[in-house]
Enzyme design. Structure first.
Site, PDB file in Angstrom:
ATOM      1  N   GLY A 172       0.293   3.347  11.253  1.00 34.75           N
ATOM      2  CA  GLY A 172      -1.081   3.272  10.769  1.00 34.75           C
ATOM      3  C   GLY A 172      -1.564   1.831  10.857  1.00 34.75           C
ATOM      4  O   GLY A 172      -1.032   1.031  11.628  1.00 34.75           O
ATOM      5  N   ILE A 174      -1.233  -0.743   8.859  1.00 32.64           N
ATOM      6  CA  ILE A 174      -0.213  -1.756   8.545  1.00 32.64           C
ATOM      7  C   ILE A 174       0.847  -1.794   9.629  1.00 32.64           C
ATOM      8  O   ILE A 174       1.276  -2.869  10.068  1.00 32.64           O
ATOM      9  CB  ILE A 174       0.413  -1.481   7.163  1.00 32.64           C
ATOM     10  CG1 ILE A 174      -0.654  -1.585   6.065  1.00 32.64           C
ATOM     11  CG2 ILE A 174       1.556  -2.460   6.889  1.00 32.64           C
ATOM     12  CD1 ILE A 174      -0.176  -1.160   4.687  1.00 32.64           C
ATOM     13  N   THR A 252       8.093  -2.724   2.667  1.00 33.66           N
ATOM     14  CA  THR A 252       6.899  -3.253   1.994  1.00 33.66           C
ATOM     15  C   THR A 252       5.941  -2.111   1.682  1.00 33.66           C
ATOM     16  O   THR A 252       4.763  -2.340   1.398  1.00 33.66           O
ATOM     17  CB  THR A 252       6.176  -4.283   2.884  1.00 33.66           C
ATOM     18  OG1 THR A 252       5.881  -3.673   4.157  1.00 33.66           O
ATOM     19  CG2 THR A 252       7.031  -5.512   3.108  1.00 33.66           C
ATOM     20  N   SER A 253       6.437  -0.884   1.732  1.00 31.95           N
ATOM     21  CA  SER A 253       5.578   0.286   1.558  1.00 31.95           C
ATOM     22  C   SER A 253       5.643   0.824   0.139  1.00 31.95           C
ATOM     23  O   SER A 253       4.864   0.429  -0.724  1.00 31.95           O
ATOM     24  CB  SER A 253       5.960   1.361   2.578  1.00 31.95           C
ATOM     25  OG  SER A 253       5.085   2.465   2.507  1.00 31.95           O
ATOM     26  N   ARG A 254       6.588   1.716  -0.129  1.00 37.55           N
ATOM     27  CA  ARG A 254       6.790   2.288  -1.459  1.00 37.55           C
ATOM     28  C   ARG A 254       8.274   2.392  -1.735  1.00 37.55           C
ATOM     29  O   ARG A 254       9.053   2.822  -0.880  1.00 37.55           O
ATOM     30  CB  ARG A 254       6.133   3.669  -1.564  1.00 37.55           C
ATOM     31  CG  ARG A 254       4.607   3.621  -1.703  1.00 37.55           C
ATOM     32  CD  ARG A 254       4.193   2.998  -3.024  1.00 37.55           C
ATOM     33  NE  ARG A 254       2.751   2.958  -3.243  1.00 37.55           N
ATOM     34  CZ  ARG A 254       1.964   1.940  -2.943  1.00 37.55           C
ATOM     35  NH1 ARG A 254       2.474   0.860  -2.363  1.00 37.55           N
ATOM     36  NH2 ARG A 254       0.673   1.987  -3.221  1.00 37.55           N
ATOM     37  N   GLU A 283       9.293   0.233 -10.872  1.00 37.44           N
ATOM     38  CA  GLU A 283       8.596  -1.045 -10.969  1.00 37.44           C
ATOM     39  C   GLU A 283       7.875  -1.163 -12.310  1.00 37.44           C
ATOM     40  O   GLU A 283       7.336  -0.166 -12.802  1.00 37.44           O
ATOM     41  CB  GLU A 283       7.591  -1.181  -9.826  1.00 37.44           C
ATOM     42  CG  GLU A 283       8.251  -1.236  -8.463  1.00 37.44           C
ATOM     43  CD  GLU A 283       7.255  -1.485  -7.323  1.00 37.44           C
ATOM     44  OE1 GLU A 283       6.042  -1.684  -7.599  1.00 37.44           O
ATOM     45  OE2 GLU A 283       7.687  -1.480  -6.167  1.00 37.44           O
ATOM     46  N   HIS A 302       6.595  -6.922  -5.132  1.00 37.36           N
ATOM     47  CA  HIS A 302       5.468  -6.111  -4.645  1.00 37.36           C
ATOM     48  C   HIS A 302       4.266  -7.011  -4.335  1.00 37.36           C
ATOM     49  O   HIS A 302       3.157  -6.814  -4.835  1.00 37.36           O
ATOM     50  CB  HIS A 302       5.083  -5.029  -5.659  1.00 37.36           C
ATOM     51  CG  HIS A 302       4.396  -3.849  -5.018  1.00 37.36           C
ATOM     52  ND1 HIS A 302       4.511  -2.573  -5.500  1.00 37.36           N
ATOM     53  CD2 HIS A 302       3.590  -3.754  -3.934  1.00 37.36           C
ATOM     54  CE1 HIS A 302       3.808  -1.741  -4.745  1.00 37.36           C
ATOM     55  NE2 HIS A 302       3.237  -2.446  -3.785  1.00 37.36           N
ATOM     56  N   GLY A 304       3.221  -7.540  -1.080  1.00 43.55           N
ATOM     57  CA  GLY A 304       2.560  -7.173   0.162  1.00 43.55           C
ATOM     58  C   GLY A 304       1.085  -6.920  -0.074  1.00 43.55           C
ATOM     59  O   GLY A 304       0.716  -6.129  -0.926  1.00 43.55           O
TER      60      GLY A 304
END
Length: 346
Positions: A172, A174, A252-254, A283, A302, A304
């Site tokens: 996508g 990113i 760096t996503s989830r 988190e 987190h 990003g």
């Protein structure tokens, strides 16, 4: 909740809807997003507790803070069915970011609450963070910084990026931004994507492959896909076993894309050389997270998409979504529950 001229639940003009801004970096900052909301007729408010947006409050406390709001520029707070049931005034949840896993979208849709994201604001910032982690590992930045400060002049070889293979799970916005940076570094770039932009891939020299091929060939595997029921713990013991020995995982996503217990095992065994993690299963991550004890893990909290430019752009985009929706205009491409479009009334 506080307001520049008033205290929580006091001083809000009865005829003006309230827009609550919760992300910590935006608290009491007079940016263009505030002007956008004020010009749309909103009164601006903020949580009393600066860390509210971290999602650590009880449902009752979350409802108390959010209840006056007709619209929210949201960070990491939860919008569960219980919480949404206590927010009869809420019309728009505008996430400052692209993830919305803490928002119950079906329940929001049921209650005719629009959920929006900021799809064009932070993709380059996240890509930069992914490469910050890649560079930190490849060039042994953390260890060499410590050694140099303590008088140890290390001359050990570091890893080159040029000629290495970067595998992107997701192509996508990113993923595409990360691909461009990988190619600029002289890396071979692979991508696994269900609905790929083939024109982009051809133009930028990105090889589209299946998931297993990507795992087997990549020196760095970088995650750029959403977390949902299908991708929960996508990276587990079976997946890690398919990865190239000595490769590095970048996330760096989830955090919940990765089973951290299984990641810990393959890092300890040496099957993976390392990991760069900006996100975690839980988190904020606690200091007792066993991954933090490993020298081959580079971590960040987190960050990003959290650079100043990205934060400003996300706030502007979120505020613009709220302003347009308040005028019964539809911000196409930014609304998650697009099925509300036909009958939308603020």
């Amino acid at each position: 909740m506080t307001h520049p001229e008033s205290h929580f639940l006091h001083g809000f003009p009865a005829f003006m809807p309230v827009a609550l801004i919760t992300p910590e970096a935006l608290l009491h900052v007079r940016g263009p997003w505030v002007e956008i909301l004020e010009q749309a007729g909103f009164t601006i408010a903020y949580p009393e507790e600066p860390t509210f947006t971290r999602g650590l409050c009880s449902a009752a406390e979350t409802i108390r803070v959010l209840k006056p709001a007709s619209a929210v520029i949201a960070g990491g707070e939860y919008f569960t069915p219980e919480i949404l049931a206590g927010l009869p005034n809420l019309r728009v949840i505008a996430r400052a970011g692209v993830g919305y896993d803490r928002v119950d979208v079906p329940e929001s849709t049921k209650r005719k609450i629009a959920v929006t994201i900021t799809p064009t604001a932070n993709h380059e910032g996240v890509a930069e963070q992914a490469f910050a982690l890649i560079f930190a590992f490849a060039k042994n930045v953390v260890v060499n910084d410590h050694r140099t400060r303590t008088g140890q002049w290390s001359l050990g070889a570091t890893r080159p990026l040029r000629g290495n293979t970067l595998g992107l799970v997701g192509l996508g916005r990113i993923g595409r931004s990360t691909a461009i940076r990988g190619r600029a570094m002289g890396m071979h770039v692979l991508a696994a994507e269900t609905y790929p932009d083939r024109e982009f891939a051809q133009k930028h020299g990105v090889e589209l492959v299946d998931f297993d091929t990507l795992l087997a060939r990549s020196d760095y595997v970088s995650l750029h896909c959403p977390h949902n029921n299908e991708t929960h713990h996508l990276f587990n013991a079976k997946t890690f076993a398919k990865m190239k020995p000595g490769s590095v995982l970048i996330n760096t996503s989830r955090g919940k894309l990765v089973c951290e217990q299984d990641l810990l095992a393959v890092l300890k065994s040496g099957h993976l050389a390392g990991a760069g993690l900006d996100v975690f299963e839980h988190e904020p991550a606690g200091s007792d997270n066993p991954l933090f004890a490993l020298p081959n893990v580079i971590v960040s909290p987190h960050l990003g998409g959290a650079d100043k430019l990205s934060q400003d752009n996300m706030a502007i985009e979120a505020a613009t979504c709220i302003a347009r929706l308040s005028k019964n205009e539809w911000p196409a491409g930014a609304v998650v529950n697009d099925e509300l479009r036909a009958g939308w009334k603020f």
